[in-house]
Design a protein around this motif. Sequence first.
Motif, PDB file in Angstrom:
ATOM      1  N   LEU A 130      12.044  -6.186   1.443  1.00  0.00           N
ATOM      2  CA  LEU A 130      11.326  -5.945   0.186  1.00  0.00           C
ATOM      3  C   LEU A 130      10.316  -7.045  -0.122  1.00  0.00           C
ATOM      4  O   LEU A 130       9.318  -6.809  -0.798  1.00  0.00           O
ATOM      5  N   LEU A 131      10.561  -8.264   0.367  1.00  0.00           N
ATOM      6  CA  LEU A 131       9.650  -9.379   0.070  1.00  0.00           C
ATOM      7  C   LEU A 131       8.728  -9.694   1.240  1.00  0.00           C
ATOM      8  O   LEU A 131       7.941 -10.621   1.181  1.00  0.00           O
ATOM      9  N   ALA A 132       8.844  -8.910   2.299  1.00  0.00           N
ATOM     10  CA  ALA A 132       8.024  -9.196   3.488  1.00  0.00           C
ATOM     11  C   ALA A 132       6.556  -8.919   3.187  1.00  0.00           C
ATOM     12  O   ALA A 132       6.242  -7.888   2.582  1.00  0.00           O
ATOM     13  N   PRO A 133       5.674  -9.838   3.565  1.00  0.00           N
ATOM     14  CA  PRO A 133       4.240  -9.631   3.283  1.00  0.00           C
ATOM     15  C   PRO A 133       3.698  -8.373   3.957  1.00  0.00           C
ATOM     16  O   PRO A 133       2.805  -7.724   3.415  1.00  0.00           O
ATOM     17  N   ARG A 134       4.220  -8.026   5.130  1.00  0.00           N
ATOM     18  CA  ARG A 134       3.711  -6.859   5.847  1.00  0.00           C
ATOM     19  C   ARG A 134       4.863  -5.935   6.214  1.00  0.00           C
ATOM     20  O   ARG A 134       5.905  -6.390   6.675  1.00  0.00           O
ATOM     21  N   ARG A 135       4.636  -4.617   6.053  1.00  0.00           N
ATOM     22  CA  ARG A 135       5.632  -3.639   6.494  1.00  0.00           C
ATOM     23  C   ARG A 135       5.238  -3.213   7.897  1.00  0.00           C
ATOM     24  O   ARG A 135       4.191  -2.581   8.075  1.00  0.00           O
ATOM     25  N   PRO A 136       6.073  -3.532   8.911  1.00  0.00           N
ATOM     26  CA  PRO A 136       5.661  -3.228  10.296  1.00  0.00           C
ATOM     27  C   PRO A 136       5.574  -1.731  10.592  1.00  0.00           C
ATOM     28  O   PRO A 136       5.133  -1.342  11.672  1.00  0.00           O
ATOM     29  N   ASP A 137       5.998  -0.896   9.651  1.00  0.00           N
ATOM     30  CA  ASP A 137       5.931   0.556   9.922  1.00  0.00           C
ATOM     31  C   ASP A 137       4.896   1.243   9.031  1.00  0.00           C
ATOM     32  O   ASP A 137       4.945   2.449   8.810  1.00  0.00           O
ATOM     33  N   VAL A 138       3.973   0.444   8.491  1.00  0.00           N
ATOM     34  CA  VAL A 138       2.922   1.028   7.643  1.00  0.00           C
ATOM     35  C   VAL A 138       1.559   0.744   8.266  1.00  0.00           C
ATOM     36  O   VAL A 138       1.271  -0.388   8.645  1.00  0.00           O
ATOM     37  N   GLY A 139       0.711   1.775   8.414  1.00  0.00           N
ATOM     38  CA  GLY A 139      -0.629   1.578   8.977  1.00  0.00           C
ATOM     39  C   GLY A 139      -1.012   2.786   9.822  1.00  0.00           C
ATOM     40  O   GLY A 139      -0.186   3.693   9.990  1.00  0.00           O
ATOM     41  N   PRO A 140      -2.225   2.776  10.362  1.00  0.00           N
ATOM     42  CA  PRO A 140      -2.654   3.904  11.219  1.00  0.00           C
ATOM     43  C   PRO A 140      -1.678   4.065  12.387  1.00  0.00           C
ATOM     44  O   PRO A 140      -1.233   3.050  12.948  1.00  0.00           O
ATOM     45  N   GLN A 141      -1.290   5.289  12.698  1.00  0.00           N
ATOM     46  CA  GLN A 141      -0.325   5.586  13.768  1.00  0.00           C
ATOM     47  C   GLN A 141       1.007   4.867  13.551  1.00  0.00           C
ATOM     48  O   GLN A 141       1.748   4.586  14.488  1.00  0.00           O
ATOM     49  N   GLY A 142       1.298   4.501  12.270  1.00  0.00           N
ATOM     50  CA  GLY A 142       2.627   3.994  11.910  1.00  0.00           C
ATOM     51  C   GLY A 142       2.856   2.518  12.118  1.00  0.00           C
ATOM     52  O   GLY A 142       4.003   2.071  12.083  1.00  0.00           O
ATOM     53  N   PHE A 143       1.793   1.720  12.362  1.00  0.00           N
ATOM     54  CA  PHE A 143       2.012   0.270  12.408  1.00  0.00           C
ATOM     55  C   PHE A 143       0.751  -0.469  11.979  1.00  0.00           C
ATOM     56  O   PHE A 143      -0.339   0.093  12.044  1.00  0.00           O
ATOM     57  N   PRO A 144       0.913  -1.729  11.516  1.00  0.00           N
ATOM     58  CA  PRO A 144      -0.199  -2.424  10.841  1.00  0.00           C
ATOM     59  C   PRO A 144      -1.354  -2.799  11.756  1.00  0.00           C
ATOM     60  O   PRO A 144      -1.227  -2.868  12.961  1.00  0.00           O
ATOM     61  N   VAL A 145      -2.471  -3.043  11.069  1.00  0.00           N
ATOM     62  CA  VAL A 145      -3.696  -3.519  11.722  1.00  0.00           C
ATOM     63  C   VAL A 145      -4.072  -4.841  11.069  1.00  0.00           C
ATOM     64  O   VAL A 145      -4.007  -4.963   9.848  1.00  0.00           O
ATOM     65  N   ASN A 146      -4.424  -5.840  11.894  1.00  0.00           N
ATOM     66  CA  ASN A 146      -4.926  -7.077  11.304  1.00  0.00           C
ATOM     67  C   ASN A 146      -6.444  -7.031  11.227  1.00  0.00           C
ATOM     68  O   ASN A 146      -7.026  -7.208  10.166  1.00  0.00           O
ATOM     69  N   ARG A 147      -7.070  -6.776  12.340  1.00  0.00           N
ATOM     70  CA  ARG A 147      -8.538  -6.708  12.312  1.00  0.00           C
ATOM     71  C   ARG A 147      -8.986  -5.274  12.541  1.00  0.00           C
ATOM     72  O   ARG A 147      -8.644  -4.658  13.552  1.00  0.00           O
ATOM     73  N   THR A 148      -9.765  -4.718  11.602  1.00  0.00           N
ATOM     74  CA  THR A 148     -10.232  -3.338  11.731  1.00  0.00           C
ATOM     75  C   THR A 148     -11.465  -3.290  12.619  1.00  0.00           C
ATOM     76  O   THR A 148     -12.138  -4.324  12.829  1.00  0.00           O
ATOM     77  N   ALA A 149     -11.795  -2.087  13.090  1.00  0.00           N
ATOM     78  CA  ALA A 149     -12.980  -1.914  13.927  1.00  0.00           C
ATOM     79  C   ALA A 149     -14.241  -2.276  13.136  1.00  0.00           C
ATOM     80  O   ALA A 149     -15.186  -2.862  13.681  1.00  0.00           O
ATOM     81  N   ARG A 150     -14.202  -1.982  11.838  1.00  0.00           N
ATOM     82  CA  ARG A 150     -15.370  -2.308  10.995  1.00  0.00           C
ATOM     83  C   ARG A 150     -15.550  -3.829  10.915  1.00  0.00           C
ATOM     84  O   ARG A 150     -16.637  -4.347  11.149  1.00  0.00           O
ATOM     85  N   THR A 151     -14.476  -4.548  10.642  1.00  0.00           N
ATOM     86  CA  THR A 151     -14.577  -6.011  10.553  1.00  0.00           C
ATOM     87  C   THR A 151     -15.039  -6.592  11.884  1.00  0.00           C
ATOM     88  O   THR A 151     -15.807  -7.544  11.924  1.00  0.00           O
ATOM     89  N   ALA A 152     -14.603  -5.979  12.968  1.00  0.00           N
ATOM     90  CA  ALA A 152     -14.982  -6.488  14.299  1.00  0.00           C
ATOM     91  C   ALA A 152     -16.384  -6.047  14.700  1.00  0.00           C
ATOM     92  O   ALA A 152     -16.920  -6.509  15.701  1.00  0.00           O
ATOM     93  N   GLY A 153     -16.936  -5.123  13.932  1.00  0.00           N
ATOM     94  CA  GLY A 153     -18.314  -4.690  14.220  1.00  0.00           C
ATOM     95  C   GLY A 153     -18.410  -3.815  15.475  1.00  0.00           C
ATOM     96  O   GLY A 153     -19.389  -3.900  16.216  1.00  0.00           O
ATOM     97  N   VAL A 154     -17.394  -2.987  15.730  1.00  0.00           N
ATOM     98  CA  VAL A 154     -17.405  -2.187  16.971  1.00  0.00           C
ATOM     99  C   VAL A 154     -17.308  -0.686  16.716  1.00  0.00           C
ATOM    100  O   VAL A 154     -17.023   0.086  17.643  1.00  0.00           O
ATOM    101  N   VAL A 155     -17.526  -0.257  15.485  1.00  0.00           N
ATOM    102  CA  VAL A 155     -17.349   1.171  15.182  1.00  0.00           C
ATOM    103  C   VAL A 155     -18.227   2.036  16.079  1.00  0.00           C
ATOM    104  O   VAL A 155     -17.761   3.009  16.686  1.00  0.00           O
ATOM    105  N   GLU A 156     -19.474   1.651  16.246  1.00  0.00           N
ATOM    106  CA  GLU A 156     -20.385   2.469  17.067  1.00  0.00           C
ATOM    107  C   GLU A 156     -20.097   2.270  18.560  1.00  0.00           C
ATOM    108  O   GLU A 156     -19.876   3.226  19.299  1.00  0.00           O
TER     109      GLU A 156
END
Length: 388
Positions: free
Chosen positions: A225-251
């Motif tokens: 309940l106090l964990a900063p990140r839920r390992p089972d929440v995110g795209p395809q059921g697990f977290p993302v640290n750096r998104t494709a947008r932040t990395a500048g690789v969407v295209e």
Amino acid sequence: MNWPSVLDRRPFRENSFPSKLHDEQVAAILGCALGITFTVCFATGLYSHLAQNPPSWFELPSRPAGLYRVTQGLHVATGIASIPLLAAKLWTVYPKLFSWPPFESAAHLIARISLLPLIGGGLFMLFTGLANINLWYPWQFNFPVTHYWAAWLTMGALVVHIGAKFTTTRRVLSRKVSASAVPSAVDAVDAVDRRRFLATVFGTSALLTLFTVGQTFAPLRKLALLAPRRPDVGPQGFPVNRTARTAGVVETSQASDYRLTVTGRVRNELSLGLDELRALRQHSAVLPIACVEGWSTTQRWTGVRVRDLLAMAGASPDAEVRVESLQQHRSYRTSDLNPWQAHDPDTLLALLVNGEPLALDHGYPLRLIGPNRPGVMQTKWVTRLVVQ
Ligand code: HEM
């Protein structure tokens, strides 16, 4: 509580906040606990440092596959468990911090001076670590580097402190805590109060651990309940640290002319499109993503073995490989595979996770996944292998 007298009390005095808990034995017990937790943090932290910055004499093993998950999970859990311990320790020794005269001998002076990096370093380590895993960065400095060097300073001061307090600690720990040994009723009550205080502090540490360690240890996930990140929440059921947008690789990652190249010390360079990669022999492996922040999750990855690609390119069996991402800027756009890792049967360039094509934020079209690697070294949006 007579508040006016508390409020006009000068806080930085030996007798500012009198309490039965300002007790040598309580201080020694908390000190031992902190000595253990800080040593565990330091050792697991050093391993994280070596994994990411391997000196020439160190080769990160690829087995056991979940080693980094355990060490970094332990690092963060032990760090969090240290917070109530340090707060209680500082309260217990509070008067001693302002005792006068400040020192009685040269040795005492050194012991006193070492308290500055010990207390300052301890508070700094716990604060920066906690803020970092909560993705809060109220500072301009580079966290891993500063956290790393502050750890050495803190541990150095801890060694001096243990040396200076060794005899006292041994003496007071050999003294019984139980009520039956004390001569008077008042002392008996004090002893019970000290035991209750220690039980509360260790209990708080245990509860904090119970409500956070589920981010690493799956059987306790529901309690995280106090964990900063839920390992089972995110795209395809697990977290993302750096998104494709932040990395500048969407295209670039979705470009129809995407290719993987294998170059460097090879007999024949490879340049493979997505269809060609999908046509190669696929291998699946169940492997963890273990983040430096302590959370981790296990998924089933499918893709091409790195060693198969190296064999196709005619690389030598002891080759090291630099893995490069489409990401052009910022940290962690490349990572290295030593020969153990490059040739491990489960080190893959994954196309699928749990049978589905990777989501964009998980590194579509291709990502590195290998056993016993820090999450930041599981490079996403891979476009080049450079054999060295
Ligand atoms: C609440 C407590 C703590 C938390 C949450 C925490 C968190 C972290 C995190 C997230 C990293 C990975 C940094 C990265 O690679 O990006 C790390 C690394 C490290 N930590 Fe801690 N930490 C804590 C306490 C400590 C303590 C008490 C020590 C030692 C006294 C320590 C020593 C280290 C070391 C040596 C590293 C390696 C840094 C590097 O990779 O260069 N940490 N810690």
